[in-house]
Structures are given as structure tokens and as C-alpha cells.
Write a protein that holds these residues in place. Structure first.
Motif, short mmCIF file in Angstrom:
data_model
loop_
_atom_site.label_atom_id
_atom_site.label_comp_id
_atom_site.label_asym_id
_atom_site.label_seq_id
_atom_site.Cartn_x
_atom_site.Cartn_y
_atom_site.Cartn_z
N THR A 5 0.80 -1.22 0.00
CA THR A 5 0.00 0.00 0.00
C THR A 5 0.83 1.28 0.00
O THR A 5 0.27 2.37 0.01
CB THR A 5 -0.95 0.02 1.22
OG1 THR A 5 -0.17 -0.07 2.43
CG2 THR A 5 -1.92 -1.14 1.16
N HIS A 6 2.17 1.14 -0.04
CA HIS A 6 3.00 2.34 -0.02
C HIS A 6 4.39 2.01 -0.55
O HIS A 6 5.25 1.53 0.18
CB HIS A 6 3.11 2.87 1.41
CG HIS A 6 3.58 4.28 1.52
ND1 HIS A 6 2.76 5.32 1.92
CD2 HIS A 6 4.79 4.85 1.29
CE1 HIS A 6 3.44 6.45 1.95
NE2 HIS A 6 4.69 6.19 1.57
N ILE A 34 0.60 0.67 -4.60
CA ILE A 34 0.17 2.07 -4.56
C ILE A 34 1.40 2.96 -4.43
O ILE A 34 2.20 2.81 -3.50
CB ILE A 34 -0.78 2.34 -3.39
CG1 ILE A 34 -2.07 1.51 -3.53
CG2 ILE A 34 -1.13 3.84 -3.33
CD1 ILE A 34 -3.01 1.64 -2.36
N ILE A 35 1.54 3.88 -5.37
CA ILE A 35 2.60 4.88 -5.31
C ILE A 35 2.04 6.12 -4.62
O ILE A 35 1.13 6.76 -5.15
CB ILE A 35 3.10 5.26 -6.72
CG1 ILE A 35 3.62 4.03 -7.48
CG2 ILE A 35 4.19 6.33 -6.62
CD1 ILE A 35 4.02 4.33 -8.92
N PRO A 36 2.54 6.48 -3.45
CA PRO A 36 2.05 7.69 -2.78
C PRO A 36 2.59 8.94 -3.46
O PRO A 36 3.66 8.92 -4.07
CB PRO A 36 2.62 7.55 -1.36
CG PRO A 36 3.89 6.77 -1.56
CD PRO A 36 3.60 5.80 -2.68
N ALA A 59 -1.43 7.92 -5.62
CA ALA A 59 -2.10 8.95 -4.83
C ALA A 59 -1.51 10.31 -5.19
O ALA A 59 -0.37 10.38 -5.66
CB ALA A 59 -1.93 8.68 -3.33
N VAL A 60 -2.27 11.36 -4.98
CA VAL A 60 -1.76 12.71 -5.19
C VAL A 60 -1.51 13.34 -3.82
O VAL A 60 -2.35 13.24 -2.93
CB VAL A 60 -2.73 13.59 -6.01
CG1 VAL A 60 -2.89 13.04 -7.41
CG2 VAL A 60 -4.09 13.71 -5.33
N LYS A 83 -7.07 5.83 -11.77
CA LYS A 83 -6.13 5.05 -10.96
C LYS A 83 -5.70 5.79 -9.69
O LYS A 83 -4.88 5.28 -8.93
CB LYS A 83 -4.88 4.69 -11.79
CG LYS A 83 -5.14 3.85 -13.03
CD LYS A 83 -5.67 2.46 -12.71
CE LYS A 83 -4.64 1.49 -12.20
NZ LYS A 83 -3.62 1.11 -13.17
N CYS A 84 -6.24 6.97 -9.45
CA CYS A 84 -5.93 7.71 -8.22
C CYS A 84 -6.83 7.21 -7.10
O CYS A 84 -8.05 7.27 -7.20
CB CYS A 84 -6.13 9.21 -8.42
SG CYS A 84 -5.79 10.19 -6.93
N VAL A 85 -6.21 6.72 -6.01
CA VAL A 85 -6.99 6.08 -4.95
C VAL A 85 -6.92 6.80 -3.61
O VAL A 85 -7.57 6.38 -2.65
CB VAL A 85 -6.55 4.61 -4.76
CG1 VAL A 85 -6.86 3.79 -6.00
CG2 VAL A 85 -5.06 4.52 -4.40
N ALA A 86 -6.12 7.88 -3.50
CA ALA A 86 -5.96 8.54 -2.21
C ALA A 86 -5.32 9.91 -2.37
O ALA A 86 -4.82 10.27 -3.45
CB ALA A 86 -5.12 7.67 -1.27
#
Length: 255
Positions: A5-6, A34-36, A59-60, A83-86
Motif C-alpha cells: 500500500t505504499h 500504490i505509489i504515494p 495517490a496525489v 487510478k488515483c486512490v488517495a
């Protein structure tokens, strides 16, 4: 199945062998990444990677160290991407503050303003937060209790501060390679107090490589080592930990 997740797969350290890194991860059962958002300069690369690889999401956000480069409108350009999840990683980091008292207060003020604005951005777009907390638990707890919405999010690289468990009604706790460190006694002691349905696995790759590879570049395949340690401490089979954390990630990030 495991979800990292990170992991900063947009980092230049993966520029020449990302396919091999992903292949090694998949062989260990890691199926999503997930790429933060940390450095605005690498956000476009994260977006491109998510478009190239079906298993990569992003994420952005802007890391507190880059608070001076925060530009809300720039993040908004990408926040509605499929594809943005957070939103994040955002938060407070007081580890490397200036020496002069007036500069310290100015830095803290800026970080808080940027953090709160990103929380409000997440609330506006109904997205969870990825929160970075270092030497700043008191201020982060206060801000999250006051501003964060129902979506909550994850406390990235959970720092073992028990006061942050007050957020467990809305937030998850990212567990990474630190759990395997020989000097991780505090985290090991607090870990059993985290509800199972609030645990997530992360690497923070290329940073915080788990034992026995500490000091080398981290990568998502090492989530296996983290899952093994979590299973040991939870007194559960590794497969159960993988199942629980995967479902938790799917619940939070909705992918």
C-alpha cells in the motif's frame, strides 16, 4: 495475495529495472501497488506508471518536506484519474526542523496549513488519506480529529505512538520493514493493540528495507518478510495475515 500500500516505484532507483522488481514481487504474491504522492516533480511519472501497469495505482499529495512546493491546483489535475486512490502522503514531520525558534514556528505553521488543505482536498473528492507522521503525533492527532472526514485513511509507517490508536475508528495502520528491526521494541509491543481489521502492509520502498536486507534498496517483494513477522506477532498463519490486510486495503482504497 498481498497489496503493497505504499511504495515509491516512481523513484529514480527503479528506473532501470522496474519490470524485474515487479516480477519478483508477483512471484511472492504481491499483486497490487500504490505509489504515494510525495514529490510533485515525480507525480507525472507515477501517473504514467499506473497507465502502463494495470496493477499499479497512485495517490496525489505532497510530503511535509516539500510543503513549500505545494500546489493544490496541480494535484487537482490528476485527482480524478481512474487510478488515483488517495490523497497523500501528507502530514507533519518535525524531525529536521530549522535551528532558529522563529524559523521552527514558521516551518510548523506551513506544514500544518499544507496538511489541512490536503485533508480538505481528500474530503472534497471523497478519497482516503495517506498520512506521514514523524515526531509530530500530538499535532497530527489534533488536526486529524478536527478535519479528517469519514473516509479516514492510513497512518503510513505507523510510529507506535499509542495515542494514535484513538483514530482506529477511521484510520488504518501501515506496517512495514521497521517491524523486523532489532530495535523495534516499541512497535512490537504496540502492534498487538492494533485491531486486525485496521492493519495494512507496506514497504515504503526504496526506504526502510526489512531485516535481513536492511541497508539495501527496498522493494515490494519484501512484503513477505513483513507478513511473516506480523503473523508471528499475531499468532496467526501468514496466509491469514495476507488475507486480512488485502481485504483491508481493498476496503480502504476501493480498487
Amino acid at each position: 495475495m498481498i497489496i503493497d500500500t505504499h511504495c515509491h516505484l516512481d523513484d529514480i532507483r527503479y528506473e532501470n529495472d522496474l519490470d524485474e522488481v515487479l516480477d519478483r514481487a508477483k512471484k511472492e504474491g504481491v499483486e497490487r501497488f500504490i505509489i504515494p504522492g510525495a514529490d510533485p516533480k515525480s507525480l507525472k511519472r507515477a501517473v504514467k506508471l499506473s497507465e502502463k501497469y494495470s496493477e499499479i495505482y497512485f495517490a496525489v499529495g505532497v510530503h511535509p518536506y516539500d510543503a513549500t512546493n505545494y500546489d493544490r491546483e496541480y494535484l487537482v489535475e490528476f485527482i480524478s484519474h481512474k487510478k488515483c486512490v488517495a490523497v497523500g502522503e501528507c502530514g507533519l514531520d518535525y524531525y529536521r526542523l530549522p535551528k532558529e525558534p522563529n524559523e521552527i514556528e514558521a516551518e510548523k505553521k506551513l506544514q500544518k496549513e499544507v496538511f489541512i488543505d490536503q485533508i480538505e482536498l481528500a474530503n472534497e473528492y471523497d478519497l482516503p488519506l495517506i498520512v506521514h507522521i514523524r515526531d509530530s503525533s500530538v499535532d497530527c492527532l489534533k488536526i486529524l480529529q478536527e478535519y479528517s472526514g469519514e473516509k479516514g485513511g492510513v497512518l503510513h509507517c505507523y510510529n507506535a505512538d499509542e495515542s494514535l490508536l484513538k483514530l482506529s475508528d477511521r484510520f488504518y495502520y501501515g506496517i512495514g520493514g521497521v517491524l523486523t528491526f532489532k530495535n523495534a521494541r516499541k512497535l512490537i509491543n504496540v502492534y498487538p493493540k492494533i485491531p486486525l481489521d485496521r492493519l495494512l502492509i507496506e514497504t515504503d520502498a526504496p526506504y526502510l528495507t526489512p531485516h535481513p536486507y536492511r541497508g539495501k534498496r527496498n522493494e515490494p517483494s519484501y512484503t513477505k518478510l513483513i507478513a511473516l513477522k506480523m503473523a508471528e506477532l499475531s499468532k496467526l498463519q501468514e496466509a491469514i495475515i495476507e488475507e486480512i490486510t488485502t481485504q483491508n486495503a481493498i476496503t480502504l482504497f476501493k480498487f
